[in-house]
Design an enzyme around this catalytic site. Structure first.
Site, PDB file in Angstrom:
ATOM      1  N   SER A  61       0.836  -1.194   0.000  1.00 24.27           N
ATOM      2  CA  SER A  61       0.000   0.000   0.000  1.00 24.27           C
ATOM      3  C   SER A  61       0.870   1.243   0.000  1.00 24.27           C
ATOM      4  CB  SER A  61      -0.909  -0.030   1.233  1.00 24.27           C
ATOM      5  OG  SER A  61      -1.850   1.012   1.160  1.00 24.27           O
ATOM      6  N   ASN A  62       0.236   2.384   0.080  1.00 22.57           N
ATOM      7  CA  ASN A  62       0.929   3.672   0.167  1.00 22.57           C
ATOM      8  C   ASN A  62       0.540   4.345   1.467  1.00 22.57           C
ATOM      9  OD1 ASN A  62       2.008   3.471  -2.383  1.00 22.57           O
ATOM     10  ND2 ASN A  62       0.667   4.984  -3.300  1.00 22.57           N
ATOM     11  N   ARG A  63       1.397   5.220   1.954  1.00 22.03           N
ATOM     12  CA  ARG A  63       1.026   6.009   3.123  1.00 22.03           C
ATOM     13  C   ARG A  63       0.006   7.067   2.710  1.00 22.03           C
ATOM     14  NH1 ARG A  63       4.618   5.447   7.332  1.00 22.03           N
ATOM     15  NH2 ARG A  63       6.708   5.114   6.560  1.00 22.03           N
ATOM     16  N   ALA A  89      -3.761   8.280  -2.890  1.00 21.78           N
ATOM     17  CA  ALA A  89      -2.392   7.778  -3.057  1.00 21.78           C
ATOM     18  C   ALA A  89      -2.530   6.354  -3.601  1.00 21.78           C
ATOM     19  CB  ALA A  89      -1.666   7.789  -1.726  1.00 21.78           C
ATOM     20  N   VAL A  90      -2.644   6.298  -4.920  1.00 22.67           N
ATOM     21  CA  VAL A  90      -2.884   4.993  -5.559  1.00 22.67           C
ATOM     22  C   VAL A  90      -1.573   4.213  -5.593  1.00 22.67           C
ATOM     23  CG1 VAL A  90      -3.720   3.884  -7.668  1.00 22.67           C
ATOM     24  CG2 VAL A  90      -4.599   6.139  -7.014  1.00 22.67           C
TER      25      VAL A  90
END
Ligand code: CTP
Length: 400
Positions: A206-208, A272-273
């Protein structure tokens, strides 16, 4: 039908000004219903307020006839706006913490309408960290505030920030909140939060992203009257007032939900893809052991911003992207406008503490200008961006 305000009068010396406020709202064609707290009734009587509104004043959560007749849920819903004036430190604290042990606080907890507060208190009470925390909490929840103003206090010789805004100021803020807003009838999409891409049933990449900025933008667009769809990855945030949230996990789901929201006037892609996803999602948990450390092959995710920007006829009239950069912010952002085909980029420098923080400092980059906005709360960035969007969409409508 005339617009309806539910006025909650709290217990402060400024309560007498709320009688003036009733008169001014009625002069502006607004119908007013009144709830008074116990403390408010020490300063003005329900009889006085009732005479001005021309109907009974509501005071009691546990009065059988009142609850039977128009209960707190109906009071909370049968209005277009709730105005709390004076909003005391106590009422703000209750609202910030979700207490509901009297009629006023129960109404504030039960409502799905916009709320405007006009605080009044001693300057020390206003400056107190507890009040300031409650103020920040309520603002983040989307409540609006007018005042407190600076000036002479009722206590002789005291000056500072804590005076209630004047009745005309409160009336103007209420009328602004009641107006249909420049984005009425416009359809908006906001993507927010991270996406998560499964490796196996228990692991993901994932992303932050806290989702705060995207949620604030969805709220600000809704405040201006837009019909907002918020397509959101997993976050801990409440759904803003009047916003339709669609919860998704992966980038592909985000794209699908975004396309399902068409036709759109504006799309703001704040999410934030995750740029890549595992090529294969293992159907069962990958075990440690003989096979050693697994190699995870990745493939690129669809670019939602670029896809919507290049839709041709179905393209939203205005497409706004975000750029998280750590260096050469403006150049990288301009390159992104060209690459993705969007109209504007809101660029922020994420080398500091912006991710997950309460504030943001951004550049608004359009094809023909760059504006550097001062550092401010994410809600303030959101309101400013929503105002720019409204300006652009109404200008485009006029040009047609
Ligand atoms: N975005 C998107 N779909 C993706 C990747 C990004 O919609 N698959 C959107 C984001 O929501 C944001 C903008 O594209 O509005 C910019 O994203 P960012 O991650 O900063 O840029 P990238 O395109 O990933 O480029 P780079 O990683 O090279 O900075």
């Amino acid at each position: 039908m005339s617009k309806r305000v539910l006025l909650i009068i709290g217990g402060g010396i400024a309560a007498y000004k709320s009688l003036e406020l009733i008169r001014r709202l009625k002069d502006a064609g607004v119908s007013v219903r009144v709830v008074m707290t116990d403390a408010a009734q020490r300063f003005v009587t329900p009889l006085a307020a009732g005479a001005l509104v021309g109907e009974r004043v509501f005071t009691d959560l546990f009065d059988q006839t009142q609850e039977f007749d128009v209960g707190h849920i109906r009071l909370a819903r049968e209005c277009d706006l709730i105005v709390v004036a004076p909003a005391t430190a106590d009422l703000m604290a209750k609202a910030a913490h979700g207490l509901a042990n009297d009629l006023a606080s129960a109404v504030l907890l039960a409502t799905d309408k916009p709320v405007l507060m006009a605080p009044v208190m001693n300057p020390h009470m206003w400056a107190n960290a507890a009040t300031q925390r409650n103020f920040a909490t309520l603002q983040a929840q989307g409540l609006r505030f007018i005042g407190p103003n600076e000036g002479e206090m009722a206590e002789r010789g005291e000056r500072g920030v804590g005076r209630m805004a004047e009745p005309e100021e409160i009336r103007d803020a209420a009328l602004a909140a009641l107006s249909d807003g420049p984005l009425k009838g416009k359809r908006a999409l906001v993507t927010a939060g991270p996406t998560i891409e499964a490796i196996d049933p228990v692991r993901f990449i994932s992303n932050r992203s806290s989702g705060k900025q995207g949620y604030a933008i969805a709220a600000a667009l809704a405040e201006l009257g837009a019909e907002v769809t918020l397509v959101s990855g997993p976050t801990n945030l409440p759904v803003p007032f009047g916003v339709k949230r669609i919860a998704i996990e992966s980038a592909r789901e985000m794209l699908e939900a975004s396309e399902a929201a068409l036709p759109l006037d504006v799309a703001v892609m704040v999410a934030a893809v995750a740029d890549w996803r595992p090529t294969k999602e293992a159907p069962t948990k990958i075990k440690k052991g003989a096979a050693g450390v697994p190699a995870i092959a990745l493939q690129e995710n669809p670019d939602i911003l670029a896809t919507l920007s290049k839709l041709g006829k179905k393209r939203p009239k205005l497409v706004v992207g975000f750029a998280a950069e750590t260096n050469d912010v403006e150049d990288n952002a301009r390159a992104k406008i060209a690459k993705k085909g969007c109209d504007w980029i809101v660029a922020n420098d994420v080398s500091g503490d912006v991710m997950g923080g309460a504030e943001n400092q951004v550049l608004l980059i359009t094809k023909d200008k760059t504006e550097a906005w001062p550092r401010m709360a994410k809600e303030a960035v959101a309101r400013k961006l929503a105002a720019e969007i409204a300006k652009s969409l109404t200008a485009k409508a006029r040009r047609k």
